[in-house]
Design an enzyme around this catalytic site. Structure first.
Site, short mmCIF file in Angstrom:
data_model
loop_
_atom_site.label_atom_id
_atom_site.label_comp_id
_atom_site.label_asym_id
_atom_site.label_seq_id
_atom_site.Cartn_x
_atom_site.Cartn_y
_atom_site.Cartn_z
N ASP A 1 114.32 111.85 -0.95
CA ASP A 1 113.74 111.26 -1.97
C ASP A 1 113.74 111.64 -3.24
O ASP A 1 112.94 111.58 -4.28
CB ASP A 1 112.31 110.53 -1.62
CG ASP A 1 111.34 111.81 -1.05
OD1 ASP A 1 111.77 112.92 -1.48
OD2 ASP A 1 110.34 111.50 -0.36
N CYS B 1 103.42 132.96 -36.35
CA CYS B 1 104.39 133.96 -35.78
C CYS B 1 105.15 133.64 -34.46
O CYS B 1 106.38 133.61 -34.55
CB CYS B 1 103.53 135.41 -35.16
SG CYS B 1 102.55 136.06 -36.34
N CYS C 1 99.67 135.53 -34.50
CA CYS C 1 99.32 134.02 -34.62
C CYS C 1 100.20 132.94 -34.35
O CYS C 1 101.19 133.38 -34.17
CB CYS C 1 98.73 133.84 -36.09
SG CYS C 1 100.45 134.13 -37.30
N ASP D 1 108.04 113.91 0.00
CA ASP D 1 108.33 115.17 0.84
C ASP D 1 109.85 115.94 0.29
O ASP D 1 110.17 116.90 0.73
CB ASP D 1 108.30 115.16 2.22
CG ASP D 1 109.38 114.35 2.86
OD1 ASP D 1 110.30 113.73 2.13
OD2 ASP D 1 109.34 114.50 3.94
N ASP E 1 106.15 107.93 -0.47
CA ASP E 1 107.19 107.70 0.42
C ASP E 1 106.39 107.52 1.97
O ASP E 1 105.24 107.82 2.02
CB ASP E 1 108.04 108.80 0.55
CG ASP E 1 109.16 108.87 1.43
OD1 ASP E 1 109.91 107.85 1.25
OD2 ASP E 1 109.51 109.77 1.97
P1 ADP Z 1 111.23 106.82 4.50
O1 ADP Z 1 111.31 105.85 3.50
O2 ADP Z 1 110.11 106.24 5.44
O3 ADP Z 1 111.02 108.17 4.20
P2 ADP Z 1 113.86 107.18 5.02
O4 ADP Z 1 114.55 106.51 3.66
O5 ADP Z 1 114.04 108.59 5.08
O6 ADP Z 1 112.44 106.58 5.34
O7 ADP Z 1 114.70 106.35 6.30
C1 ADP Z 1 114.73 104.88 6.29
C2 ADP Z 1 115.09 104.38 7.71
O8 ADP Z 1 116.58 104.73 7.93
C3 ADP Z 1 114.64 104.91 8.78
O9 ADP Z 1 113.39 104.49 9.14
C4 ADP Z 1 115.58 105.10 9.95
O10 ADP Z 1 115.34 103.97 10.45
C5 ADP Z 1 117.00 105.22 9.12
N1 ADP Z 1 117.42 106.58 9.08
C6 ADP Z 1 117.40 107.44 8.12
N2 ADP Z 1 117.82 108.61 8.34
C7 ADP Z 1 118.18 108.44 9.84
C8 ADP Z 1 118.93 109.32 10.81
N3 ADP Z 1 119.26 110.55 10.40
N4 ADP Z 1 119.12 108.82 11.84
C9 ADP Z 1 118.60 107.83 12.29
N5 ADP Z 1 117.96 106.92 11.57
C10 ADP Z 1 117.70 107.25 10.07
MG MG Z 2 111.36 110.28 3.53
#
Ligand code: ADP
Ligand code: MG
Length: 736
Positions: free
Chosen positions: A635, A16, A13, A631, A438
């Protein structure tokens, strides 16, 4: 912190389960312990430095129960379940084989006042094996608990049946007390019916999970070095083995395709109903079903590391977590049994204090409650009322209310590709006010395509530099640029001291010169350049490259697709009265474009990962319960900050710890579904708690006043347990 799951035997139960939990929590090094009555498992989180498994085993033993290592083979588990049901059924049948003739004698006596010779002796002899042999388990458990100065619900049954039996003995020795020994046997009989139905229902509640486990294939076609094929048992498959999968066969284990093309039905894992096309280098998940093509695959994961095992592990862990409302039920359980014993004793005393009033009441009630015998002497009536009180008060169903609903709800989710990772997330999900999304990879496809390249240096050199630096990043932008370079046969060079800056870009050194690639904001902030020509790439994502010496090297524009059902998914959420917001690191124009396409309520652009966290915090400070959908690529911090983090995946990557809910596919419509499923499951839990509780509360006064027959009380108790479990099972009909 590490985790250990133990199987606990001897729990009957909710109290327990609580006793075991308390004992485990006291063990040195144990951070937390949660015991699930329905699955009979304990999930222990511990600090490996101070913890010894031996201590945990001893603690369980000391509390009066038995701990075992969990069996690794899941098949044994379901066999064990069947075995238990079988045993419970046998006990029930044996008990009633004796109790039916016994009740016949009782009824004849009760209604026609015909008394057999040696009536009491016959009752005592027939009741004895039912109560003390077939039904010995609750008695044993109660005595054990009492010895350990604990109480559990069996203590109530124990006092109920033994005091009933005692009346028979006293009667035999000439005391003027009605003989209730037969009643004791009937209480045991109903108790055993309840146990049987409960064990059966518990099995059904875990069926959804079992379905998932039964997916794991048993055999595989091994391709040997000489090209011949041997059918081997799945346990002998090793990583890097080459296997052949024919049409309509199951994929034996997680692998990557090395030859052939086909499509695969992954619905059982991801909930995605359409078959997924697959060709060389694509991954396939063990347990899914190959459709028309013949493929050769190379094994990447076996045993515990496969997606299927991880899912079942995850669901099992989630089932062992506590739903916060349960804490309230637990608190009640811990004071319930002792209080009931006190109430039963008071009942007994009150009958002696006010015999005439209570007898009068029973005279009045006998017209509509045929089981009342108003001619009982006071001591008999007092016993009758006390026994009924003990029996009706047993909150047996309380311990099943939460775990069974969790089992069904979480199992159902898992079968549709929705993994709710804890009871807490499930309870929280019902209060969600805002869902934050995102952008990249969440509202838009993960894949981006290079569309324009504008460079101030040689174009091939430019692409080479950017792609090489981007190869250190796993951001969709980096992946897209690298794919573009590969498609155009552009080779790569090595960079030094590369740093990936989440939400901004990448920086690194080539021949001691610093080069940065990233968002317009990043480049502008880092260099002071203000006049980057970006307006002609409306609605696109930009990656801009800058070198210390030569200045601006060029711009790569990338386009993306908004997920086909993103708008529908967001609409579904809005219809639930929940506000939707997009947070993105991308530029303002692109963000505005995407936001208008999917008709999201609000959006914020140019955000760094820490800005996204700030936004979520701000919403939380305003009193909103915030869910975040992402994803998992850069983030994770905002998923963690949110009240309910929902990560969307690709089916193979489910180990995302940051989230509370993991969706196996990147289909956004699953967000609304998972919220709805959480709400439905939580509602079941609440209903169950209600039914488990109020039954007792309402019936106790009737029992104490002598208006409830103890046998009816036990039947009602057994029914309430079965009702609760069945109510949970009905959740299976929930349409997601
Ligand atoms: P989101 O919020 O749309 O998921 P991110 O936060 O991953 O986008 O990235 C924000 C911005 O930073 C992108 O739109 C890009 O302009 C720049 N950025 C991020 N990572 C890279 C990378 N590896 N090469 C070039 N630009 C990048
Ligand atoms: Mg992203």
């Amino acid at each position: 912190m590490e985790k250990l799951i133990l199987k606990i035997e001897g729990m009957s139960c909710a109290s327990c389960a609580m006793n075991v939990e308390k004992a485990l929590k006291k063990v040195k090094g144990v951070e937390n312990a949660v015991v699930n009555l329905a699955s009979e498992k304990a999930l222990i989180t511990f600090n490996p430095k101070d913890f010894s498994e031996k201590d945990a085993f001893e603690a369980v033993e000391k509390a009066g129960y038995k701990a075992l290592y969990e069996k690794s083979s899941k098949k044994d588990d379901s066999d064990e379940f069947l075995e238990k049901v079988k045993k419970a059924k046998q006990k029930m049948i044996y008990a009633w084989a004796i109790t039916i003739p016994l009740s016949f004698i009782m009824f004849v006596h009760m209604f026609f006042n015909i008394e057999f010779k040696y009536h009491t002796l016959i009752n005592l002899i027939l009741s004895f094996p039912v109560i003390f042999i077939i039904g010995i388990d609750p008695i044993k458990s109660a005595i054990k608990a009492l010895i350990h100065k604990n109480t559990n619900m069996d203590v109530l049954i124990f006092f109920g049946v033994t005091s009933s039996y005692l009346t028979g003995i006293l009667n035999l020795f000439g005391q003027k007390i009605a003989d209730y020994s037969g009643v004791g046997a009937m209480i045991t009989g109903f108790y055993l019916i309840g146990q049987y139905l409960e064990s059966k229902a518990k099995g059904r509640a875990s069926e959804e999970i079992k379905k998932l486990l039964n997916l794991s294939p048993k055999k595989a076609n091994l391709v040997k070095e000489d090209g011949s094929i041997e059918i081997i048992d799945i346990d002998f498959v090793k990583v890097s083995d080459i296997l052949l999968v024919k049409p309509s066969e199951q994929i034996p284990t997680d692998s990557v395709i090395i030859e052939g093309t086909t499509s695969v039905d992954e619905s059982m894992i991801t909930g995605e109903s359409l078959p997924v096309p697959k060709s060389i280098n694509d991954t396939v998940i063990g347990g899914t079903i190959n459709q028309l093509g013949t493929i050769k695959i190379k094994v990447t994961q076996i045993g515990e590391n496969t997606v299927l095992s991880k899912i079942s592990k995850l669901v099992e862990d989630a089932q062992s977590t506590k739903v916060p409302v349960q804490a309230f039920a637990d608190r009640v359980i811990s004071i319930f049994v002792p209080s009931i014993i006190i109430i039963a004793i008071l009942t007994f005393i009150v009958w002696f204090l006010f015999p005439s009033d209570l007898h009068k009441l029973n005279f009045w009630a006998k017209d509509f409650l045929p089981w009342i015998n108003p001619n009982l002497n006071t001591i008999s009536a007092a016993i009758y009322a006390s026994v009924a009180t003990l029996v009706i008060a047993c909150p047996c169903a309380l311990g099943l209310a939460t775990p069974t609903a969790l089992m069904v709800g979480l199992g159902l989710g898992a079968s549709k590709g929705i993994l709710i990772r804890s009871g807490e997330a499930l309870e929280r999900a019902k209060d969600i006010d805002v869902v934050v999304f995102d952008k990249t990879g969440t509202i838009t496809d993960k894949e981006l395509y290079v569309t324009d390249i504008v460079s101030n240096i040689d174009k091939e050199e430019f692409i080479k530099i950017v792609a090489s630096l981007e190869s250190y990043s796993e951001h969709p932008i980096g992946i897209a640029i690298n794919k573009f370079a590969k498609d155009n046969n552009i080779s790569k060079i090595d960079f030094q001291s590369v740093k990936v800056i989440p939400g901004l870009g990448v920086e690194g050194y080539l021949d001691n010169k610093k080069i940065i690639v990233g968002s317009p904001k990043f480049i502008e902030d880092a260099t002071g350049i203000k006049d980057i020509e970006k307006s002609k790439f409306k609605g696109k994502t930009l990656a801009i490259a800058y070198e210390e010496e030569r200045g601006l090297l060029g711009i790569i524009a990338l386009s993306f697709k908004i997920k086909p059902n993103a708008k529908e998914a967001i609409d579904q959420i809005k219809k639930m009265g929940i506000k939707t917001i997009m947070l993105t690191g991308d530029n303002e124009e692109t963000a505005r474009y995407v936001a208008s396409q999917v008709e999201i309520d609000e959006y914020f652009a140019n955000l760094l990962p820490q800005d996204k966290i700030m936004h979520i915090k701000r919403l939380q400070e305003m009193g909103y319960v915030v869910a975040m959908v992402g994803d998992g690529i850069n983030d994770a911090p905002s998923l963690k900050q949110s009240d309910v983090g929902i990560s969307i995946g690709t089916g193979t990557d489910i180990a995302k710890e940051a989230s509370n809910i993991t969706l196996m596919t990147d289909d956004l419509t699953n967000v609304a579904k998972s919220i709805k499923l959480s709400i439905a499951t939580f509602k079941k839990i609440k209903q169950n708690l209600f039914w488990a509780f109020f039954y007792n509360i309402i019936a106790i006064p009737f029992a104490a006043l002598g208006m409830l027959h103890p046998v009816i009380a036990e039947a009602a108790m057994a029914t309430s347990s079965v009702f609760v479990v069945t109510n949970s099972i009905r959740l299976r009909n929930f349409k997601i």
